[in-house]
Design a protein around this motif. Sequence first.
Motif, short mmCIF file in Angstrom:
data_model
loop_
_atom_site.label_atom_id
_atom_site.label_comp_id
_atom_site.label_asym_id
_atom_site.label_seq_id
_atom_site.Cartn_x
_atom_site.Cartn_y
_atom_site.Cartn_z
N VAL A 56 0.67 -0.94 -0.03
CA VAL A 56 -0.24 0.11 -0.05
C VAL A 56 0.53 1.38 -0.03
O VAL A 56 2.43 1.52 -0.08
CB VAL A 56 -0.77 0.13 1.37
CG1 VAL A 56 -1.91 -1.01 0.94
CG2 VAL A 56 -0.20 -0.12 2.96
N GLU A 57 0.15 2.19 -0.68
CA GLU A 57 0.76 3.41 -0.39
C GLU A 57 1.29 4.44 0.76
O GLU A 57 1.57 5.31 1.36
CB GLU A 57 0.50 4.45 -1.55
CG GLU A 57 1.20 3.90 -2.80
CD GLU A 57 0.70 5.12 -3.94
OE1 GLU A 57 0.54 5.89 -3.52
OE2 GLU A 57 0.40 4.66 -5.23
N THR A 58 -0.15 3.97 1.93
CA THR A 58 -0.46 4.34 2.92
C THR A 58 -1.24 3.59 4.03
O THR A 58 -1.23 2.41 3.55
CB THR A 58 -1.56 5.67 3.19
OG1 THR A 58 -3.01 5.10 2.62
CG2 THR A 58 -1.19 7.02 1.96
N VAL A 59 -0.42 4.23 4.92
CA VAL A 59 -0.91 2.27 5.94
C VAL A 59 -2.71 2.54 6.48
O VAL A 59 -2.62 1.58 6.46
CB VAL A 59 -0.12 2.86 7.43
CG1 VAL A 59 -1.07 1.80 8.78
CG2 VAL A 59 1.12 2.09 7.58
N GLY A 60 -3.05 3.66 5.77
CA GLY A 60 -4.87 3.39 6.34
C GLY A 60 -5.17 2.62 5.09
O GLY A 60 -6.06 2.88 5.68
N ASN A 61 -4.15 1.85 4.30
CA ASN A 61 -5.35 1.82 2.97
C ASN A 61 -4.50 -0.02 3.49
O ASN A 61 -5.50 -0.65 2.10
CB ASN A 61 -4.34 2.18 2.10
CG ASN A 61 -4.73 3.59 1.30
OD1 ASN A 61 -5.58 4.14 1.87
ND2 ASN A 61 -4.21 3.56 0.18
N TYR A 62 -4.23 -0.27 4.25
CA TYR A 62 -3.95 -1.50 4.58
C TYR A 62 -5.07 -2.25 5.67
O TYR A 62 -5.08 -1.77 6.71
CB TYR A 62 -2.37 -1.97 4.90
CG TYR A 62 -2.48 -2.85 5.14
CD1 TYR A 62 -2.51 -3.84 3.94
CD2 TYR A 62 -2.48 -3.71 6.22
CE1 TYR A 62 -1.93 -5.05 3.82
CE2 TYR A 62 -1.71 -4.99 5.79
CZ TYR A 62 -1.24 -6.25 4.79
OH TYR A 62 -1.05 -7.49 4.87
N PRO A 63 -5.92 -2.71 5.61
CA PRO A 63 -7.21 -3.41 6.61
C PRO A 63 -6.49 -3.91 7.91
O PRO A 63 -6.97 -4.18 8.91
CB PRO A 63 -7.53 -4.25 5.67
CG PRO A 63 -7.20 -4.97 4.26
CD PRO A 63 -6.05 -3.46 4.09
N LEU A 64 -5.35 -4.74 8.06
CA LEU A 64 -5.12 -5.65 9.37
C LEU A 64 -4.27 -4.99 9.97
O LEU A 64 -2.91 -6.25 9.97
CB LEU A 64 -4.74 -7.17 7.94
CG LEU A 64 -6.22 -7.78 7.12
CD1 LEU A 64 -6.08 -9.34 6.09
CD2 LEU A 64 -6.97 -8.03 8.62
N TRP A 65 -4.42 -4.30 10.35
CA TRP A 65 -3.47 -4.36 11.25
C TRP A 65 -3.76 -2.88 12.08
O TRP A 65 -5.71 -3.01 12.73
CB TRP A 65 -2.46 -2.88 11.08
CG TRP A 65 -2.97 -1.35 10.13
CD1 TRP A 65 -3.12 -1.23 9.33
CD2 TRP A 65 -2.73 -0.65 11.64
NE1 TRP A 65 -3.97 0.27 9.31
CE2 TRP A 65 -3.27 0.40 10.23
CE3 TRP A 65 -2.84 -0.25 12.29
CZ2 TRP A 65 -3.99 1.97 10.91
CZ3 TRP A 65 -2.35 1.52 12.71
CH2 TRP A 65 -3.71 2.39 11.57
N ASP A 66 -3.28 -2.84 13.61
CA ASP A 66 -3.68 -1.64 14.67
C ASP A 66 -3.18 -1.89 15.73
O ASP A 66 -1.97 -2.92 16.09
CB ASP A 66 -5.49 -2.83 15.36
CG ASP A 66 -6.08 -1.84 16.38
OD1 ASP A 66 -6.00 -0.57 15.57
OD2 ASP A 66 -6.86 -2.32 17.28
N ALA A 67 -3.12 -0.98 16.67
CA ALA A 67 -2.30 0.00 17.71
C ALA A 67 -2.68 0.70 18.39
O ALA A 67 -3.72 1.39 17.99
CB ALA A 67 -0.94 0.69 17.01
N ILE A 68 -2.79 0.04 19.74
CA ILE A 68 -3.17 1.61 20.34
C ILE A 68 -2.82 2.62 20.41
O ILE A 68 -3.99 3.14 21.77
CB ILE A 68 -3.23 0.19 22.41
CG1 ILE A 68 -1.62 0.57 22.69
CG2 ILE A 68 -3.45 -0.78 22.37
CD1 ILE A 68 -1.30 0.35 23.89
N TRP A 69 -1.78 2.76 20.11
CA TRP A 69 -1.38 4.35 19.85
C TRP A 69 -2.22 4.92 18.95
O TRP A 69 -1.97 6.77 18.65
CB TRP A 69 -0.14 4.20 20.17
CG TRP A 69 0.68 3.81 21.66
CD1 TRP A 69 0.75 4.48 23.09
CD2 TRP A 69 1.21 2.73 21.95
NE1 TRP A 69 0.52 3.42 23.93
CE2 TRP A 69 1.73 2.42 23.36
CE3 TRP A 69 1.57 1.45 20.82
CZ2 TRP A 69 1.74 1.36 24.05
CZ3 TRP A 69 2.04 0.18 21.79
CH2 TRP A 69 2.15 0.36 22.88
N LEU A 70 -1.87 3.99 18.40
CA LEU A 70 -2.29 4.74 16.57
C LEU A 70 -3.92 4.80 16.00
O LEU A 70 -4.59 4.53 16.39
CB LEU A 70 -1.32 3.96 15.61
CG LEU A 70 -0.37 3.80 16.15
CD1 LEU A 70 0.37 3.07 15.00
CD2 LEU A 70 0.27 5.21 16.29
#
Length: 152
Positions: free
Chosen positions: A138-152
């Motif tokens: 992807v070109e931006t993290v927001g375009n990738y659906p399979l992630w998460d972090a409590i700070w972001l």
Amino acid sequence: MPELKHAHRLRTGRYSESGQIYLLTAVLLNREPLFRDFYNGRLVVDAFRTAEREEFATSLGWVVMPDHFHWLIELQNTQLPKLMARTKSRIAVTLNRSVGRQGPVWQHGYHDRAIRKEEDLQAVARYIVANPLRAGLVETVGNYPLWDAIWL
């Protein structure tokens, strides 16, 4: 199988401590990109959430890549081998049932790294969730659906 050649080294010096933060990585057998399919990747997320409900780990951040995952956790009430065995088994059983396949899903073992108290956890989490960017998925993290972090 070549991936088994050094699997025993992954266990050397492994130590589990409740309350310790670890970065865990598990890789699919032969790096088969089974998690390229969003619904297969969600099975990993469900397994992470189950580990939290069982109070084995608190997820701080994670990313599910097409052929592996990275999971930043605070360990609770269990040992790393038990947490990873249950998580990988749960994913394998559900994935095999879901896609109508049989047999092993994971490479043997897993990688773990204890995070030192002085390390910046937010920086570690940012590094983890930026994996799809570095891989060119992807070109931006927001375009990738399979992630998460409590700070972001």
